[in-house]
Design a protein around this motif. Structure first.
Motif: not given
Length: 292
Positions: A204-220
């Motif tokens: 959930g933490s990673a998905a929040g970052i990925a969606a909020a900043f449109n950066a899936p790799l950054a979430g991982v």
């Protein structure tokens, strides 16, 4: 003082500057600890570590639907939070350009309101949100984890951050987004009876970052470096799936946008490439010296 979420912590032990170990120790020793459930936590983790839900017929399908719905909700809430934060910031600049004295009145009153609300209305909402999410992964199942990642805390993080931005505070939404995403997945786990709560909090933490900043790799990368400090094989599928779903939700709601904008600058000639090498080398040296 206002911190990353709109309010600098009131209690030192919950400060965003405290270490995760100190925060965990505070929770374990405080009034919200529930260490009696440690055996239950270990027992759940000793089961199928590669699955987030129990693979048994209809229960599996129900759990899968819950997991999918939670991932979609994390993406949607993160995007809406981002839009609300941007709108609040634009509103501040709008009335600041119209009435130059307004910040002298609105900003101090906004700070005071957020500090009062964080201390009296939403106790425990202080801090950036990242240490709280990390601590929730480390402590045993029970009331402590529920309080750190509750629905009430989601509303507090989002609301106080938006109000602080509306008042001109220098705050960010990365930390609150992490805690909100972790809280949503934890609530889904409890409602649907999903196992591996620690993995779902991470996802959930990673998905929040990925969606909020449109950066899936950054979430991982965030999940590995900031939340877990190591690549956990038992949660990699959960994290990647949740990040992909959150990223698709972001694309569907906002399109393929670049959060930090674009630049029209172009490199011209060998001199330009020389400056690229120089700037990169200087930045690397500075980062290395600062880290040492």
């Amino acid at each position: 003082m206002v911190g990353t979420t709109g309010i600098e912590p009131v209690t030192p032990t919950m400060s965003r500057w405290c270490s995760t170990a100190e925060l965990c120790a505070h929770i374990r020793g405080g009034a919200i600890s529930d260490v009696g459930n440690r055996r239950q936590e270990v027992g759940l983790q000793a089961g199928n570590a590669n699955a987030a839900f129990a693979p048994s017929g209809g229960a599996f399908l129900a759990a899968a639907r819950g997991f999918l719905g939670g991932a979609l909700l994390v993406g949607a809430v993160s995007v809406l939070f981002a839009r609300a934060a941007d709108g609040a910031e634009h509103l501040f600049f709008h009335y600041d350009s119209r009435v130059w004295l307004a910040p002298l009145l609105v900003t101090p009153l906004g700070y005071a309101f957020c500090a009062w609300a964080a201390a009296r209305v939403f106790p425990g909402s202080q801090g950036s949100g990242i240490p709280q999410a990390i601590a929730a992964r480390e402590i045993p199942r029970g009331m402590a984890r529920r309080r750190l990642l509750s629905v009430r805390m989601c509303f507090a993080k989002i609301g106080l951050t938006v109000v602080a931005l509306m008042c001109g505070a220098s705050v960010g939404r990365e930390g609150p987004t992490v805690q909100v995403g972790a809280a949503i997945m934890l609530q889904v786990a409890r409602l649907r009876g999903l196992q591996n709560e620690r993995g779902l909090i991470l996802a959930g933490s990673a998905a929040g970052i990925a969606a909020a900043f449109n950066a899936p790799l950054a979430g991982v990368v965030f999940a590995i470096e900031e939340m877990s400090r190591s690549f956990e094989v038992k949660t990699n599928g959960i994290v990647l799936t949740t990040v992909i779903i959150g990223g698709l939700v972001s694309l569907g709601l906002t399109g393929n946008y670049t959060y930090f904008g674009t630049s029209n600058a172009a490199i011209q000639g060998l001199g330009g490439w020389g400056m690229v090498v120089l700037c990169g080398s200087a930045g690397g040296c500075w980062a290395g010296c600062s880290a040492g």
